[in-house]
Design a protein around this motif. Structure first.
Motif, PDB file in Angstrom:
ATOM      1  N   PHE A 150      20.801  33.032   5.939  1.00 61.27           N
ATOM      2  CA  PHE A 150      19.663  32.611   5.809  1.00 61.27           C
ATOM      3  C   PHE A 150      19.544  32.007   4.235  1.00 61.27           C
ATOM      4  N   THR A 151      18.667  31.103   4.180  1.00 59.46           N
ATOM      5  CA  THR A 151      18.421  30.518   2.847  1.00 59.46           C
ATOM      6  C   THR A 151      17.030  30.757   2.475  1.00 59.46           C
ATOM      7  N   VAL A 152      16.711  31.036   1.200  1.00 60.49           N
ATOM      8  CA  VAL A 152      15.459  31.340   0.733  1.00 60.49           C
ATOM      9  C   VAL A 152      14.511  30.240   0.564  1.00 60.49           C
ATOM     10  N   THR A 153      13.568  30.380   0.929  1.00 60.34           N
ATOM     11  CA  THR A 153      12.458  28.878   0.800  1.00 60.34           C
ATOM     12  C   THR A 153      11.437  29.201  -0.051  1.00 60.34           C
ATOM     13  N   GLU A 154      10.823  28.339  -0.526  1.00 66.60           N
ATOM     14  CA  GLU A 154       9.502  28.407  -1.376  1.00 66.60           C
ATOM     15  C   GLU A 154       8.500  29.270  -0.820  1.00 66.60           C
ATOM     16  N   SER A 155       8.273  29.157   0.645  1.00 69.20           N
ATOM     17  CA  SER A 155       7.352  30.034   1.225  1.00 69.20           C
ATOM     18  C   SER A 155       7.794  31.594   1.671  1.00 69.20           C
ATOM     19  N   ALA A 156       9.175  31.775   1.632  1.00 67.32           N
ATOM     20  CA  ALA A 156       9.564  33.191   1.754  1.00 67.32           C
ATOM     21  C   ALA A 156       8.714  34.214   1.285  1.00 67.32           C
ATOM     22  N   PRO A 157       8.497  35.217   2.002  1.00 67.04           N
ATOM     23  CA  PRO A 157       7.817  36.297   1.534  1.00 67.04           C
ATOM     24  C   PRO A 157       8.513  37.204   0.314  1.00 67.04           C
ATOM     25  N   VAL A 158       9.985  36.818   0.272  1.00 67.24           N
ATOM     26  CA  VAL A 158      10.856  37.485  -0.396  1.00 67.24           C
ATOM     27  C   VAL A 158      11.205  36.669  -1.766  1.00 67.24           C
ATOM     28  N   ASN A 159      10.570  35.517  -2.112  1.00 65.48           N
ATOM     29  CA  ASN A 159      10.889  34.771  -3.160  1.00 65.48           C
ATOM     30  C   ASN A 159      10.346  35.494  -4.361  1.00 65.48           C
ATOM     31  N   GLY A 160      11.249  35.296  -5.338  1.00 63.00           N
ATOM     32  CA  GLY A 160      10.668  35.847  -6.460  1.00 63.00           C
ATOM     33  C   GLY A 160      11.020  37.752  -6.803  1.00 63.00           C
ATOM     34  N   TYR A 161      11.296  38.178  -5.660  1.00 64.82           N
ATOM     35  CA  TYR A 161      11.528  39.595  -5.535  1.00 64.82           C
ATOM     36  C   TYR A 161      13.168  39.943  -5.980  1.00 64.82           C
ATOM     37  N   SER A 162      13.569  41.050  -6.049  1.00 66.36           N
ATOM     38  CA  SER A 162      14.922  41.376  -6.539  1.00 66.36           C
ATOM     39  C   SER A 162      15.616  42.022  -5.276  1.00 66.36           C
ATOM     40  N   LEU A 163      16.921  42.013  -5.153  1.00 71.54           N
ATOM     41  CA  LEU A 163      17.448  42.485  -3.542  1.00 71.54           C
ATOM     42  C   LEU A 163      17.123  43.853  -3.516  1.00 71.54           C
ATOM     43  N   SER A 164      17.030  44.695  -4.577  1.00 75.90           N
ATOM     44  CA  SER A 164      16.737  45.942  -4.685  1.00 75.90           C
ATOM     45  C   SER A 164      15.595  46.393  -3.786  1.00 75.90           C
ATOM     46  N   PRO A 187      26.822  41.799  -2.632  1.00 81.01           N
ATOM     47  CA  PRO A 187      25.325  41.790  -3.277  1.00 81.01           C
ATOM     48  C   PRO A 187      25.273  42.778  -4.518  1.00 81.01           C
ATOM     49  N   ASP A 188      24.335  42.261  -5.473  1.00 83.42           N
ATOM     50  CA  ASP A 188      24.228  43.019  -6.604  1.00 83.42           C
ATOM     51  C   ASP A 188      22.767  43.363  -6.629  1.00 83.42           C
ATOM     52  N   VAL A 189      22.307  44.469  -6.514  1.00 83.62           N
ATOM     53  CA  VAL A 189      20.619  45.041  -6.353  1.00 83.62           C
ATOM     54  C   VAL A 189      20.006  44.317  -7.528  1.00 83.62           C
ATOM     55  N   ASP A 190      20.775  44.065  -8.539  1.00 78.70           N
ATOM     56  CA  ASP A 190      19.877  43.380  -9.781  1.00 78.70           C
ATOM     57  C   ASP A 190      19.729  41.778  -9.635  1.00 78.70           C
ATOM     58  N   ASP A 191      20.058  41.201  -8.628  1.00 76.82           N
ATOM     59  CA  ASP A 191      20.104  39.801  -8.488  1.00 76.82           C
ATOM     60  C   ASP A 191      18.631  39.534  -8.095  1.00 76.82           C
ATOM     61  N   SER A 192      18.077  38.399  -8.561  1.00 79.04           N
ATOM     62  CA  SER A 192      16.604  38.039  -7.987  1.00 79.04           C
ATOM     63  C   SER A 192      16.830  37.011  -6.899  1.00 79.04           C
ATOM     64  N   LEU A 193      15.695  36.969  -6.064  1.00 74.99           N
ATOM     65  CA  LEU A 193      15.799  35.976  -4.739  1.00 74.99           C
ATOM     66  C   LEU A 193      14.971  34.915  -5.225  1.00 74.99           C
ATOM     67  N   GLU A 194      15.703  33.684  -5.138  1.00 76.42           N
ATOM     68  CA  GLU A 194      15.054  32.309  -5.567  1.00 76.42           C
ATOM     69  C   GLU A 194      15.201  31.263  -4.621  1.00 76.42           C
ATOM     70  N   VAL A 195      14.657  30.388  -4.513  1.00 76.56           N
ATOM     71  CA  VAL A 195      14.623  29.337  -3.534  1.00 76.56           C
ATOM     72  C   VAL A 195      15.966  28.842  -3.687  1.00 76.56           C
ATOM     73  N   GLY A 196      16.564  28.665  -2.465  1.00 79.00           N
ATOM     74  CA  GLY A 196      17.938  28.050  -2.382  1.00 79.00           C
ATOM     75  C   GLY A 196      18.907  29.094  -2.206  1.00 79.00           C
ATOM     76  N   ASP A 197      18.675  30.625  -2.679  1.00 81.63           N
ATOM     77  CA  ASP A 197      19.685  31.605  -2.418  1.00 81.63           C
ATOM     78  C   ASP A 197      19.954  31.846  -1.207  1.00 81.63           C
ATOM     79  N   ARG A 198      21.366  32.450  -0.803  1.00 80.46           N
ATOM     80  CA  ARG A 198      21.622  32.480   0.449  1.00 80.46           C
ATOM     81  C   ARG A 198      22.086  34.140   0.815  1.00 80.46           C
TER      82      ARG A 198
END
Length: 228
Positions: A150-164, A187-198
Motif C-alpha cells: 500500500f502507498t500512503v496518500t494525502e488523505s490517508a488517516p495514518v498520514n503524519g503518524y509514526s509506525l509506532s 520497519p523502524d517504529v520511529d519512521d514517520s508515515l508520509e505521502v508516497g511511503d510504502r
C-alpha cells in the motif's frame, strides 16, 4: 543469462518475449510444428521435438544453460523436463495449472526449484489493474491471506503518524516499509508515515478493505481486495 523454454504456446512465448526484452538469450523447445513455426516467426531459435526427452534437450546445450522453464500444458512432461535439466545443473521452473496437484508433485519435486501457476499470476495482474496505483497485490499466500503493498496518500488517516502509532486490524501484519523513492526494508517504529511511503502488509481478506482505508484513505465501501 541463457534460458531454455520448453513449450512455445501462449505462456511460453510471452515469457520468452519478456526475457528477450530484458536482454537475455532464449531458446525454445516445442513438439508441435505449427507452434514452433510461430516462435520462429517471432525471431526465436527453436528446437523442434519433445522436451521431456533427454535426446531432444541435449540439442540445446544444457551445459551452458542457466535456467530451464518447463511451460507446456502437460504436467508430466514438465516434471520430466525438470528432472533432466536438474541433472545438468540448470535451475528449473515448472508450470502447473491445477492447484490441487501441487502437493502431489511436491513429493517428487526435489529437482524443481520453482513451481508457477500462470492462471494465478494472471489473476494477480488483473487485480492490480483494478486496484489502481496505490495498492499492489504481491502474492496470494494462502486461501485467505494476501500480501499487498500500500502507498500512503494525502488523505490517508495514518498520514503524519509514526509506525509506532500505526494500529492495524488483528489479522494484519506490517512486514516491510519503505520511504518514498527509497528501498523497502525492515520497519523502524520511529519512521514517520508520509505521502508516497510504502507499507507491505500481510492480511486476511476479511480485513483488507479496512487496511486499505487506513493507509490509502479510500472508503470501505469500495470492493474488498480479496473479492477482485
Amino acid at each position: 543469462m541463457r534460458f531454455v523454454i520448453v513449450g512455445a504456446g501462449r505462456v511460453g512465448l510471452r515469457t520468452g518475449r519478456a526475457l528477450r526484452e530484458s536482454g537475455h538469450e532464449v531458446v525454445f523447445v516445442e513438439v508441435d510444428t505449427k507452434t514452433a513455426g510461430g516462435a520462429r516467426e517471432a525471431g526465436f531459435e527453436v528446437i523442434e521435438g519433445d522436451g521431456s526427452l533427454e535426446a531432444i534437450l541435449e540439442q540445446v546445450d544444457l551445459a551452458s544453460t542457466d535456467v530451464v522453464g518447463a511451460l507446456t500444458g502437460d504436467l508430466n512432461d514438465n516434471f520430466a523436463t525438470c528432472l533432466i535439466a536438474d541433472n545438468y545443473g540448470c535451475r528449473t521452473v515448472m508450470r502447473i495449472d491445477e492447484d490441487y496437484r501441487e502437493e502431489i508433485y511436491r513429493q517428487y519435486a526435489d529437482a524443481v526449484d520453482e513451481v508457477i501457476y500462470p492462471e494465478r499470476l494472471g489473476a494477480i495482474a488483473a487485480k492490480n489493474a483494478l486496484l489502481g496505483g496505490n495498492s499492489v497485490a504481491i502474492a496470494d499466500i494462502a486461501q485467505h491471506l494476501q500480501l499487498i503493498e500500500f502507498t500512503v496518500t494525502e488523505s490517508a488517516p495514518v498520514n503524519g503518524y509514526s509506525l509506532s502509532e500505526l494500529e492495524l486490524p488483528a489479522n494484519a501484519r506490517l512486514l516491510a516499509f519503505g520511504k518514498r523513492d527509497g528501498p523497502v526494508g525492515v520497519p523502524d517504529v520511529d519512521d514517520s508515515l508520509e505521502v508516497g511511503d510504502r507499507l507491505v502488509i500481510l492480511a486476511d481478506f476479511a480485513v483488507l478493505s479496512d487496511v486499505r482505508q487506513l493507509i490509502v484513505g479510500e472508503s470501505t465501501t469500495s470492493p474488498a481486495l480479496g473479492e477482485v
